[in-house]
Design a protein around this motif. Structure first.
Motif, mmCIF file in Angstrom:
data_model
loop_
_atom_site.group_PDB
_atom_site.id
_atom_site.type_symbol
_atom_site.label_atom_id
_atom_site.label_comp_id
_atom_site.label_asym_id
_atom_site.label_seq_id
_atom_site.Cartn_x
_atom_site.Cartn_y
_atom_site.Cartn_z
ATOM 1 N N UNK A 113 49.443 44.583 -23.842
ATOM 2 C CA UNK A 113 49.506 43.127 -24.057
ATOM 3 C C UNK A 113 50.590 42.458 -23.207
ATOM 4 N N UNK A 114 51.181 43.210 -22.295
ATOM 5 C CA UNK A 114 51.992 42.599 -21.239
ATOM 6 C C UNK A 114 51.131 42.297 -20.008
ATOM 7 N N UNK A 115 49.867 42.735 -20.051
ATOM 8 C CA UNK A 115 48.944 42.472 -18.944
ATOM 9 C C UNK A 115 48.794 43.637 -17.978
ATOM 10 N N UNK A 116 49.543 44.729 -18.187
ATOM 11 C CA UNK A 116 49.484 45.868 -17.251
ATOM 12 C C UNK A 116 48.317 46.782 -17.588
ATOM 13 N N UNK A 117 47.664 47.292 -16.536
ATOM 14 C CA UNK A 117 46.614 48.293 -16.731
ATOM 15 C C UNK A 117 47.283 49.613 -17.136
ATOM 16 N N UNK A 118 46.859 50.167 -18.274
ATOM 17 C CA UNK A 118 47.494 51.415 -18.704
ATOM 18 C C UNK A 118 46.521 52.588 -18.710
ATOM 19 N N UNK A 119 45.228 52.345 -18.572
ATOM 20 C CA UNK A 119 44.350 53.515 -18.559
ATOM 21 C C UNK A 119 42.935 53.203 -18.117
ATOM 22 N N UNK A 120 42.325 54.200 -17.427
ATOM 23 C CA UNK A 120 40.904 54.172 -17.087
ATOM 24 C C UNK A 120 40.168 55.174 -17.968
ATOM 25 N N UNK A 121 38.904 54.913 -18.255
ATOM 26 C CA UNK A 121 38.032 55.990 -18.706
ATOM 27 C C UNK A 121 37.551 56.725 -17.447
ATOM 28 N N UNK A 122 37.139 57.975 -17.599
ATOM 29 C CA UNK A 122 36.646 58.777 -16.467
ATOM 30 C C UNK A 122 37.613 58.695 -15.277
ATOM 31 N N UNK A 124 38.854 60.638 -13.294
ATOM 32 C CA UNK A 124 38.756 61.521 -12.127
ATOM 33 C C UNK A 124 38.140 60.837 -10.907
ATOM 34 N N UNK A 125 37.553 59.659 -11.094
ATOM 35 C CA UNK A 125 37.057 58.943 -9.914
ATOM 36 C C UNK A 125 38.102 58.030 -9.293
ATOM 37 N N UNK A 126 39.279 57.965 -9.898
ATOM 38 C CA UNK A 126 40.291 57.008 -9.441
ATOM 39 C C UNK A 126 41.552 57.699 -8.935
#
Lengths: 418, 184
Positions: A113-122, A124-126
């Protein structure tokens, strides 16, 4: 449609005492306004009391753009854009809540909720992806004055303090009416939709010329005494604070009558707890003066209107559509006062309000009229010859004069030609 | 004549059996009929702007409530679109009668349907009723359709129903809505 050059020349459309009808009806002008006013100046977004706890959020807006007003886990106020940076999906579909993260339902990207991206699903493509590049969009500048939260999409520009200028005194006057000096906007908002351009509403908020006519039906059936404030014998004033901020100053009338709480249509005997709390907080003399002066009637450009007992937020949706969000002002430490504020607010404003339904009818008729070809120009000359400066250098006029409207358009022209 | 189940009885058949069960069926049918007739009467008075007749339907302790932001808010703490006691119902009607309540001059053209009428419970001289409502409004702005799930408390006063409480829960009351100045 009226005849218009390809690129609107605002200097030829806004004159000191008249404005061209197309300013209300031309789609290109509306798009210009979004860029030059709504996405550039300071715009009121919400109040700190709407997100009292860490991780609270509520959906607000700047113009047509939805904004998440968040109090993050550390207690800091943030304005985030409700758009997943991956595929543009609307991130949050709820109007309010309490959460530490927002997860996009489309591909499960998760943001703090600070606006930062903290995680992707899957994930391994990133491989090698820098998460810092994919945070949520933010309103770059946030300013808070006495609990009122403003945002600006412009990275640079005047400070909120400079922008509010003389209008700060109105917010101070408002908060003096709380024994604890604070507001609590906890009653929820009514949302009143209007098929009219936003500027008709802006101009009407401090127009003291219309109530005698538009609201004659309610003055006829209820003995509120308010009607007299808006007639030619009233000592009330209109004022242009500059920067588009305007007020309808009723204090001269209330001081002449010299009765505490007369402004609220009541008296000290009816609100004993409130009077006791005010006297305890400010001392008898100052408390009496505050209760005589009452609350302000001030329009802070472009969208925050304090109407004595209510707070309005104007939200433009399209050139011909505007939403008014309105709630009862609630003062910390004043439960008996707050109850009356809610009851009176519910009677007067919102879609079924005994007052606002007629204003809104006028906005819609204004808008339909503005689209008619002739005459092209709409006039704002009332009280021009008796306009004068007060002791602070602000232009003032009689309560029925069009001082505020001329002030609004002067500021509008500055913004649209900057 | 004999019956295998209560639900297979028509009102006429039930009336002819003379049994207690059939009497209850008849009473319930008669009660629902009276409730429906009352709701249709109120709808007609609203649609035809019969302000005095509509106001006369309300009891002295009436509450007329149109909530905002959901259907289970607390009108004593949160904003409502309408939260009228009897004196404010009167004020609302008086304002309409001045002929200068601009949003109703000219008055909206209205037709409403009342349907899905359910008797929730009966308590003494009061019945609690639910019904769905659809209103077509035509005015200067254009045409608007309003939908609501209504709740009523009807009280029997001198042999006729009166409105003691009416809640109009607009299905879209969490969104911005146009002016709602006719009698809803």
């Amino acid at each position: 449609m009226l005849h218009m050059p390809k690129t609107p020349d605002y200097r030829s459309l806004v004159e000191p005492t008249r404005v061209h009808s197309s300013l209300y009806t031309d789609e290109r002008i509306f798009q210009d306004e979004l860029e030059r006013i709504w996405y550039r100046t300071w715009v009121y977004v919400g109040h700190v009391s709407e997100v009292p706890n860490p991780n609270d959020y509520v959906t607000k807006s700047i113009g047509p753009t939805p904004v998440l007003l968040v109090r993050d886990r550390a207690g800091e106020i943030r304005l985030l854009l409700n758009k997943c940076p991956h595929r543009g999906n609307q991130l949050c579909a709820y109007r309010r809540g309490n959460r530490t993260t927002f997860t996009c339902p489309y591909h499960s990207w998760t943001f703090s909720n600070t606006g930062d991206l903290i995680g992707f699903a899957f994930a391994d493509g990133y491989e090698g992806c820098d998460k810092r590049q994919f945070g949520l969009g933010k309103v770059p500048r946030i300013g808070i004055y006495r609990g009122f939260i403003f945002g600006s999409f412009a990275e640079d520009g005047p400070s909120l303090d400079e922008y509010l200028g003389g209008a700060k005194a109105s917010l101070d006057q408002l908060l003096d009416n709380s024994p604890e000096g604070e507001l609590e906007l906890t009653a929820g908002f009514l949302q009143h939709r209007t098929k009219a351009n936003w500027k008709f509403i802006l101009e009407n908020e401090t127009d003291g010329y219309h109530p005698a006519f538009v609201h004659s039906s309610i003055f006829q059936v209820s003995d509120s005494g308010i009607g007299k404030l808006y007639d030619p014998r009233s000592s009330a004033l209109t004022r242009d604070f500059g920067n588009g901020h305007t007020e309808f100053d009723l204090r001269p009338e209330w001081r002449r009558l010299d009765k505490p709480l007369q402004w609220f249509g009541t008296n000290e005997g009816r609100l004993p707890d409130y009077v006791r709390a005010m006297t305890g907080a400010y001392g008898p003399e100052r408390a009496r003066q505050i209760m005589i002066d009452g609350t302000p009637h001030t329009m802070i450009f472009p969208n925050l209107f304090i109407a004595e007992i209510q707070l309005f937020v104007i939200q433009p949706i399209a050139v011909d559509e505007t939403i008014q969000h309105v709630t009862a002002l609630q003062f910390k430490g004043a439960p008996d006062f707050n109850r009356r504020l809610r009851q009176q607010t519910m009677g007067s404003v919102g879609p079924a309000g005994l007052l606002l339904a007629d204003d809104t009818e006028m906005y819609e008729r204004n808008h339909r009229g503005a689209a008619i070809r002739d005459p092209e120009w709409l006039t704002l000359t009332r009280g021009l010859h008796r306009e004068r400066r007060d002791e602070n250098g602000y232009l003032i006029g009689h309560s029925t004069d069009e001082v505020p409207q001329r002030g609004i358009w002067r500021h509008y022209l500055e913004l649209m030609t900057a | 004549m004999s019956s295998t189940s209560a639900s297979s009885l028509t009102l006429a058949e039930a009336a002819s059996t003379g049994s207690d069960h059939a009497h209850r069926q008849e009473d319930a049918g008669e009660l629902m009929h009276r409730i429906e007739q009352f709701l249709y009467l109120e709808a007609r008075l609203q649609d035809t702007h019969a302000y005095d007749d509509w106001e006369a339907l309300w009891t002295d302790d009436a509450i007329y409530w149109v909530p905002a932001n959901g259907h289970d808010t607390d009108p004593e703490r949160e904003m409502s679109i309408i939260y009228d006691n009897r004196s404010r119902i009167r004020l609302r009607v008086e304002q309409l009668k001045t002929g200068r309540h601009h949003t109703q001059t000219p008055p909206s053209n209205l037709a409403r349907l009342i349907s899905n009428v359910e008797l929730v419970r009966q308590e003494g001289d009061e019945v609690h009723v639910r019904a769905n409502m659809l209103v077509f409004e035509d005015n200067l702005r254009g045409e608007t359709i309003w939908a609501a799930r209504n709740e009523y408390t009807l009280r029997m006063v001198e042999g006729a129903f009166r409105l003691a409480r009416k809640k109009v829960a607009l299905v879209n009351n969490h969104k911005p809505i146009f002016t709602l100045s006719f009698l809803v």
